[in-house]
Design an enzyme around this catalytic site. Structure first.
Site, mmCIF file in Angstrom:
data_model
loop_
_atom_site.group_PDB
_atom_site.id
_atom_site.type_symbol
_atom_site.label_atom_id
_atom_site.label_comp_id
_atom_site.label_asym_id
_atom_site.label_seq_id
_atom_site.Cartn_x
_atom_site.Cartn_y
_atom_site.Cartn_z
ATOM 1 N N ASP A 95 5.278 -5.874 9.277
ATOM 2 C CA ASP A 95 6.366 -5.470 10.181
ATOM 3 C C ASP A 95 6.415 -6.372 11.414
ATOM 4 O OD1 ASP A 95 7.279 -3.468 8.556
ATOM 5 O OD2 ASP A 95 6.215 -1.855 9.601
ATOM 6 N N ARG A 105 0.857 -1.192 0.000
ATOM 7 C CA ARG A 105 0.000 0.000 0.000
ATOM 8 C C ARG A 105 0.885 1.232 0.000
ATOM 9 N NH1 ARG A 105 -4.613 0.467 4.402
ATOM 10 N NH2 ARG A 105 -2.796 0.833 5.694
ATOM 11 N N ASP A 152 0.872 -3.130 12.103
ATOM 12 C CA ASP A 152 1.309 -3.490 10.750
ATOM 13 C C ASP A 152 1.706 -4.968 10.730
ATOM 14 O OD1 ASP A 152 3.129 -3.979 8.488
ATOM 15 O OD2 ASP A 152 2.908 -1.832 8.133
ATOM 16 N N THR A 185 -1.182 7.463 -0.478
ATOM 17 C CA THR A 185 -2.494 7.351 -1.134
ATOM 18 C C THR A 185 -3.303 6.163 -0.618
ATOM 19 O OG1 THR A 185 -1.653 5.876 -2.842
ATOM 20 C CG2 THR A 185 -1.464 8.249 -3.266
HETATM 21 C C1 PRP Z 1 -0.880 -4.797 4.425
HETATM 22 C C2 PRP Z 1 -1.672 -6.078 4.559
HETATM 23 C C3 PRP Z 1 -2.541 -6.050 3.333
HETATM 24 C C4 PRP Z 1 -2.813 -4.578 3.154
HETATM 25 C C5 PRP Z 1 -4.195 -4.291 3.676
HETATM 26 O O1 PRP Z 1 0.165 -4.947 3.542
HETATM 27 O O2 PRP Z 1 -0.872 -7.226 4.672
HETATM 28 O O3 PRP Z 1 -1.927 -6.592 2.182
HETATM 29 O O4 PRP Z 1 -1.863 -3.880 3.958
HETATM 30 O O5 PRP Z 1 -4.532 -2.987 3.420
HETATM 31 P P1 PRP Z 1 -5.682 -2.576 2.409
HETATM 32 O O6 PRP Z 1 -6.833 -3.495 2.659
HETATM 33 O O7 PRP Z 1 -6.000 -1.156 2.789
HETATM 34 O O8 PRP Z 1 -5.159 -2.675 1.011
HETATM 35 P P2 PRP Z 1 1.241 -3.796 3.314
HETATM 36 O O9 PRP Z 1 0.837 -2.901 2.200
HETATM 37 O O10 PRP Z 1 1.547 -3.120 4.630
HETATM 38 O O11 PRP Z 1 2.494 -4.585 2.783
HETATM 39 P P3 PRP Z 1 3.416 -5.689 3.522
HETATM 40 O O12 PRP Z 1 2.575 -6.920 3.686
HETATM 41 O O13 PRP Z 1 4.522 -5.881 2.546
HETATM 42 O O14 PRP Z 1 3.872 -5.125 4.841
HETATM 43 N N1 URA Z 2 -2.190 -3.240 6.945
HETATM 44 C C1 URA Z 2 -1.759 -3.689 8.141
HETATM 45 O O1 URA Z 2 -0.746 -4.400 8.229
HETATM 46 N N2 URA Z 2 -2.437 -3.314 9.227
HETATM 47 C C2 URA Z 2 -3.527 -2.531 9.175
HETATM 48 O O2 URA Z 2 -4.117 -2.229 10.222
HETATM 49 C C3 URA Z 2 -3.967 -2.087 7.911
HETATM 50 C C4 URA Z 2 -3.291 -2.471 6.817
#
Ligand code: PRP
Ligand code: URA
Length: 209
Positions: A203, A104, A200, A108
């Site tokens: 993370d 994400r 997160d 944005t």
């Molecule tokens: C997180 C999570 C989802 C997304 C959810 O990933 O694992 O994929 O956010 O958010 P959304 O429903 O608003 O799209 P992130 O973008 O943080 O990437 P990562 O898994 O690489 O940390």
């Molecule tokens: N992605 C995450 O990892 N946590 C949240 O709460 C939302 C999006």
């Protein structure tokens, strides 16, 4: 219309509580996500078709059920979805695994696809898309768009924690997709994090920040 199933089994709820806690460190977080994914896999595969075969027990011959060769694909949304793969594979060891890389954009909140690799018979497989978090729903929506563009027709989405906004988006954009969740939380905050959520997921799984 896709159904929304909340898997409120006590074992799942217990583990989700520990996953949420700030003091849960990376090692325990990773193990708990894996365990919950395994428990959820049990429920998400409840409708797999079975066939009767004839077997010999040491005592007699009998008719008994086996899975009727349904082809399954597990599709983690990178990164955090990776934490759920092994838990599902433990119960469906012959499943193939496809990967969708999305993050994400922090400004944005829009998902950006950076990687995709699918089994080549994707159109014949029932796909289980896994990601711990369904927040705005943008990442899952885009991942499912990509799978459908490549020929997938049977898709389930399995997440640990969802916000109402994400559920609404998937129901609107992918009404054919059943959604399996361990918890539905209250809302998103101004940064797009699920409240109360778990922070997160990527993370916390991988010890990054
Ligand atoms: C997180 C999570 C989802 C997304 C959810 O990933 O694992 O994929 O956010 O958010 P959304 O429903 O608003 O799209 P992130 O973008 O943080 O990437 P990562 O898994 O690489 O940390
Ligand atoms: N992605 C995450 O990892 N946590 C949240 O709460 C939302 C999006």
């Amino acid at each position: 219309m896709g159904n929304v199933f909340v898997l409120d089994h006590p074992l799942i709820q217990h583990k989700i509580t520990h996953i949420r806690k700030t003091e849960t460190g990376t090692k325990d977080f990773r193990e708990l996500v894996d365990e919950v994914a395994g428990l959820m896999a049990y429920e998400i595969t409840r409708d797999l078709p079975v066939t009767e075969v004839t077997i010999d027990t040491p005592v007699t011959t009998m008719q008994s059920n086996v899975l009727s060769g349904k082809r399954i694909g597990i599709v983690p949304i990178l990164r955090a979805g990776l934490g759920m793969v092994e838990g599902v594979l433990r119960h469906i060891p012959t499943a193939k695994v496809g990967h969708v890389g999305l993050y994400r954009d922090p400004e944005t909140l829009q998902p950006v696809e950076y990687y995709i690799k699918m089994p080549n018979d994707i159109e014949e497989r029932e796909l289980i898309v896994v990601d711990p978090m369904l927040a705005t729903g943008g990442s899952a929506k885009d991942a499912i768009d990509s799978l459908k563009k490549r020929g997938a027709t049977k898709i389930k989405l399995m997440c640990l924690i969802a916000a109402p906004e994400g559920i609404d988006l998937i129901k609107k954009e992918h009404p054919d997709v059943d959604l399996y969740l361990a918890a539905i939380d209250e809302k998103l905050n101004e940064k797009g994090y699920i409240v109360p959520g778990l922070g997160d997921a990527g993370d916390r799984l991988y010890g990054t920040k």
